[in-house]
Design a protein around this motif. Structure first.
Motif, PDB file in Angstrom:
ATOM      1  N   UNK A 194       0.808  -1.223   0.000  1.00  0.00           N
ATOM      2  CA  UNK A 194       0.000   0.000   0.000  1.00  0.00           C
ATOM      3  C   UNK A 194       0.838   1.268   0.000  1.00  0.00           C
ATOM      4  N   UNK A 195       2.015   1.238   0.632  1.00  0.00           N
ATOM      5  CA  UNK A 195       2.881   2.415   0.595  1.00  0.00           C
ATOM      6  C   UNK A 195       3.286   2.743  -0.835  1.00  0.00           C
ATOM      7  N   UNK A 196       3.519   1.688  -1.608  1.00  0.00           N
ATOM      8  CA  UNK A 196       3.970   1.876  -2.982  1.00  0.00           C
ATOM      9  C   UNK A 196       2.821   2.283  -3.899  1.00  0.00           C
ATOM     10  N   UNK A 197       1.598   1.951  -3.508  1.00  0.00           N
ATOM     11  CA  UNK A 197       0.429   2.374  -4.279  1.00  0.00           C
ATOM     12  C   UNK A 197       0.160   3.866  -4.081  1.00  0.00           C
ATOM     13  N   UNK A 198       0.428   4.362  -2.871  1.00  0.00           N
ATOM     14  CA  UNK A 198       0.188   5.768  -2.565  1.00  0.00           C
ATOM     15  C   UNK A 198       1.367   6.659  -2.919  1.00  0.00           C
ATOM     16  N   UNK A 199       2.508   6.051  -3.145  1.00  0.00           N
ATOM     17  CA  UNK A 199       3.736   6.768  -3.485  1.00  0.00           C
ATOM     18  C   UNK A 199       4.461   5.959  -4.563  1.00  0.00           C
ATOM     19  N   UNK A 200       5.461   6.508  -5.167  1.00  0.00           N
ATOM     20  CA  UNK A 200       6.209   5.756  -6.172  1.00  0.00           C
ATOM     21  C   UNK A 200       7.212   4.825  -5.501  1.00  0.00           C
ATOM     22  N   UNK A 201       7.625   3.789  -6.253  1.00  0.00           N
ATOM     23  CA  UNK A 201       8.633   2.850  -5.750  1.00  0.00           C
ATOM     24  C   UNK A 201       9.911   3.588  -5.378  1.00  0.00           C
ATOM     25  N   UNK A 202      10.338   4.494  -6.243  1.00  0.00           N
ATOM     26  CA  UNK A 202      11.578   5.231  -5.999  1.00  0.00           C
ATOM     27  C   UNK A 202      11.459   6.104  -4.755  1.00  0.00           C
ATOM     28  N   UNK A 203      10.340   6.784  -4.619  1.00  0.00           N
ATOM     29  CA  UNK A 203      10.148   7.672  -3.467  1.00  0.00           C
ATOM     30  C   UNK A 203      10.176   6.895  -2.155  1.00  0.00           C
ATOM     31  N   UNK A 204       9.464   5.786  -2.095  1.00  0.00           N
ATOM     32  CA  UNK A 204       9.416   4.986  -0.869  1.00  0.00           C
ATOM     33  C   UNK A 204      10.809   4.500  -0.482  1.00  0.00           C
ATOM     34  N   UNK A 205      11.549   4.003  -1.460  1.00  0.00           N
ATOM     35  CA  UNK A 205      12.877   3.476  -1.158  1.00  0.00           C
ATOM     36  C   UNK A 205      13.868   4.572  -0.778  1.00  0.00           C
ATOM     37  N   UNK A 206      13.764   5.717  -1.405  1.00  0.00           N
ATOM     38  CA  UNK A 206      14.641   6.836  -1.034  1.00  0.00           C
ATOM     39  C   UNK A 206      14.342   7.318   0.381  1.00  0.00           C
ATOM     40  N   UNK A 207      13.046   7.405   0.710  1.00  0.00           N
ATOM     41  CA  UNK A 207      12.655   7.850   2.055  1.00  0.00           C
ATOM     42  C   UNK A 207      13.080   6.818   3.104  1.00  0.00           C
ATOM     43  N   UNK A 208      12.833   5.546   2.822  1.00  0.00           N
ATOM     44  CA  UNK A 208      13.230   4.494   3.765  1.00  0.00           C
ATOM     45  C   UNK A 208      14.739   4.520   4.012  1.00  0.00           C
ATOM     46  N   UNK A 209      15.495   4.651   2.927  1.00  0.00           N
ATOM     47  CA  UNK A 209      16.948   4.695   3.063  1.00  0.00           C
ATOM     48  C   UNK A 209      17.424   5.912   3.825  1.00  0.00           C
TER      49      UNK A 209
ATOM     50  N   UNK B 124       9.767  13.239  10.498  1.00  0.00           N
ATOM     51  CA  UNK B 124      10.404  13.289   9.190  1.00  0.00           C
ATOM     52  C   UNK B 124       9.729  12.309   8.233  1.00  0.00           C
ATOM     53  N   UNK B 125       9.510  11.095   8.709  1.00  0.00           N
ATOM     54  CA  UNK B 125       8.912  10.055   7.880  1.00  0.00           C
ATOM     55  C   UNK B 125       7.490  10.437   7.463  1.00  0.00           C
ATOM     56  N   UNK B 126       6.700  10.922   8.424  1.00  0.00           N
ATOM     57  CA  UNK B 126       5.312  11.281   8.136  1.00  0.00           C
ATOM     58  C   UNK B 126       5.221  12.456   7.169  1.00  0.00           C
ATOM     59  N   UNK B 127       6.160  13.370   7.268  1.00  0.00           N
ATOM     60  CA  UNK B 127       6.134  14.546   6.386  1.00  0.00           C
ATOM     61  C   UNK B 127       6.517  14.187   4.956  1.00  0.00           C
ATOM     62  N   UNK B 128       7.319  13.139   4.789  1.00  0.00           N
ATOM     63  CA  UNK B 128       7.811  12.767   3.474  1.00  0.00           C
ATOM     64  C   UNK B 128       6.932  11.749   2.755  1.00  0.00           C
ATOM     65  N   UNK B 129       6.259  10.886   3.544  1.00  0.00           N
ATOM     66  CA  UNK B 129       5.532   9.778   2.954  1.00  0.00           C
ATOM     67  C   UNK B 129       4.042   9.904   3.228  1.00  0.00           C
ATOM     68  N   UNK B 130       3.230   9.652   2.219  1.00  0.00           N
ATOM     69  CA  UNK B 130       1.769   9.680   2.400  1.00  0.00           C
ATOM     70  C   UNK B 130       1.313   8.344   2.972  1.00  0.00           C
ATOM     71  N   UNK B 131       1.592   8.162   4.235  1.00  0.00           N
ATOM     72  CA  UNK B 131       1.269   6.906   4.900  1.00  0.00           C
ATOM     73  C   UNK B 131       1.310   7.130   6.392  1.00  0.00           C
TER      74      UNK B 131
END
Length: 234
Positions: free
Chosen positions: A192-207, A225-232
């Protein structure tokens, strides 16, 4: 050997129905204790859902946050092994025997490799990394498990961590040289994180957040930081 499956929840009623249906079926075959540890901030029907499953122990945690909810449930659990499960992750059908075998050959902790509930080349690349030990291994959706004795010796999850609590825990497992395994029978994690955001965005934010964690950034700052960057929700 009894396994206590502990599920910390926060407004996860839809996923909870799926998890409890599967686990209740497994509990008819194996000695499995199912514990739901609910957040005090939950506002959905999770408590009512749990009442529909007679094999489920419902606990209302006094503190919010996955670490606190998991520790609270562990303090009430009866199993010889504690398995911690996110509400949006499906354990493999053979999880009981896989954990039992891992413990029987001398492991005191471990976690599962996983695949996603959506098939794509990029997500398959991500799941491939969960099959091996490494810098990023052991946290997230990998369903950590511990013998009761080891969990107590590690003093449970660090409740100062409102995020990355599972990575902090596996870091201590490695530091204390606790023997652990990676179960190759894969769990199924939500994409679901990848559905709401792009694959690249999720992995960059996680890293990025993981790198900040390794640098010792305060967990509260990491969460913001995580909440501000990711729509999840976190």
């Amino acid at each position: 050997m009894q396994i206590s499956v502990i599920i910390p929840v926060y407004n996860e009623q839809e996923n909870l129905v799926k998890r409890l249906s599967f686990l209740s079926d497994q509990a008819n075959k194996f000695p499995i204790e199912i514990i739901v540890s609910n957040s005090p901030e939950t506002s959905d029907n999770s408590p009512k859902i749990c009442k529909n499953f007679d094999k489920v122990r419902y606990l209302q945690s006094e503190k919010k946050g996955r670490a606190a909810q998991m520790n609270f449930a562990a303090s009430k659990a009866k199993g010889a092994v504690f398995l911690f499960l996110h509400a949006d992750v499906q354990l493999p059908e053979d999880f009981y025997n896989q954990v039992k075998t891992s413990i029987s050959i001398g492991n005191k902790a471990g976690f599962f490799a996983y695949k996603f509930d959506k098939n794509s080349f990029l997500l398959n690349v991500n799941s491939k990394f969960t099959t091996k030990d490494g810098f990023f291994a052991g946290g997230g959706d990998q369903c950590q498990f511990f013998t009761k004795e080891v969990f107590k010796s590690l003093n449970g999850y660090n409740e100062d961590f409102c995020i990355m609590e599972d990575f902090e825990m596996i870091d201590r497992v490695r530091k204390c040289k606790v023997r652990y395994s990676i179960i190759q029978s894969k769990a199924i994690a939500s994409a679901r994180k990848y559905k709401n955001n792009s694959w690249l965005k999720v992995n960059l934010i996680n890293g990025y957040v993981f790198f900040k964690y390794k640098l010792g950034v305060d967990p509260i700052k990491l969460r913001k930081m995580y909440k501000s960057l990711l729509r999840e929700s976190v």
